[in-house]
Design an enzyme around this catalytic site. Sequence first.
Site, PDB file in Angstrom:
ATOM      1  N   CYS A 184      -2.150 -50.091 -10.625  1.00 38.49           N
ATOM      2  CA  CYS A 184      -1.939 -48.141  -9.610  1.00 38.49           C
ATOM      3  C   CYS A 184      -1.434 -47.618 -10.001  1.00 38.49           C
ATOM      4  O   CYS A 184      -0.619 -47.533 -11.552  1.00 38.49           O
ATOM      5  CB  CYS A 184      -1.515 -49.053  -8.269  1.00 38.49           C
ATOM      6  SG  CYS A 184       0.278 -49.873  -8.151  1.00 38.49           S
ATOM      7  N   THR A 185      -0.659 -46.163  -9.681  1.00 39.35           N
ATOM      8  CA  THR A 185       0.141 -44.972 -10.095  1.00 39.35           C
ATOM      9  C   THR A 185       1.118 -45.880 -10.632  1.00 39.35           C
ATOM     10  O   THR A 185       1.455 -45.038 -11.474  1.00 39.35           O
ATOM     11  CB  THR A 185       0.249 -44.319  -8.833  1.00 39.35           C
ATOM     12  OG1 THR A 185      -1.640 -44.307  -8.740  1.00 39.35           O
ATOM     13  CG2 THR A 185       0.482 -43.105  -8.960  1.00 39.35           C
TER      14      THR A 185
END
Length: 308
Positions: A184-185
Amino acid sequence: MADYKVLLFYCFTPLSDPEALRLWQRDLCESLGLGGRIILSKDGINATVGGELRNVKKYWRKTKEYEPFSQVDFKWSDGTGPEDFPGLRVRVREELVGFGAPGEIAVDEHGVVGGGSPLTPEALHELVATKDVTFFDARNSWEAQIGRFSEAVVPTVRTSHDFVKELENGKYDHLKDEPVVTYCTGGVRCEILSAMMITRGFREVYQLAGGIVRYGETFGDQGLWEGALSVFDNRKAVTFSPEAAVIGRCFRCDSASSRLENCTHLECRRQLVVCDGCAVADVPLCDAHPSGAQSAAGVSASRSIPEG
């Protein structure tokens, strides 16, 4: 001219009084003129703040002085100005990320209990060299429109709340005996998702420590990442080098673009890939709404989409 920076971080750790920490974080940010979004819960903190470099540094030092946050992996990136975060939101919620399963995740002083094995960017490359790995995107599916790991599985989810149903519908059962790397980020969503996958019978699950941000800092656009990274502030998207691939396609004309804009229909939260030409020519409206119906006045009237 002032130098603006953005600070992204999270920490899973038991917090006995998240409301008291909310007031402290709010007052600290306000005193330093910082904007951003901070979520606290009994399980920790998830934050993105931005402002002038000297003030972000002061915030960073003060936050690290709190013992449970002293070992946090803070991620720095370049800001563009005060418009990155026009406001400040500091809230207490039941979950740090809204997966809709607050009782499922357990947290101790070391983080999420029973999560996937963390991998540094270098360790990820070593794993990929020895095993047939499946990348599993832990973000909202619209974020992957402009950037993702090569050949990644991108679940059909509009928000993190959709993941429980997505994992339990049998669509990914063929991966339960395969090595899966969640990403994810910045790491918070894939840390949670990895634990949820293990609970549901996935046997070899990893998580990319530090998320796409740390991977991009390490390998830029010379590794397995392709495209731009969607971010939850008014920058909309960032890249790791001038050589970044452009993999997004404009929803109107299908030309290459890494630009994300909100559908401007007042009741719609959909994010659209739009090229500069189409954005200038017309107000972006998704195909679910007739042109101009209840739309806001122009592309610049974007609404914040909560992460999760």
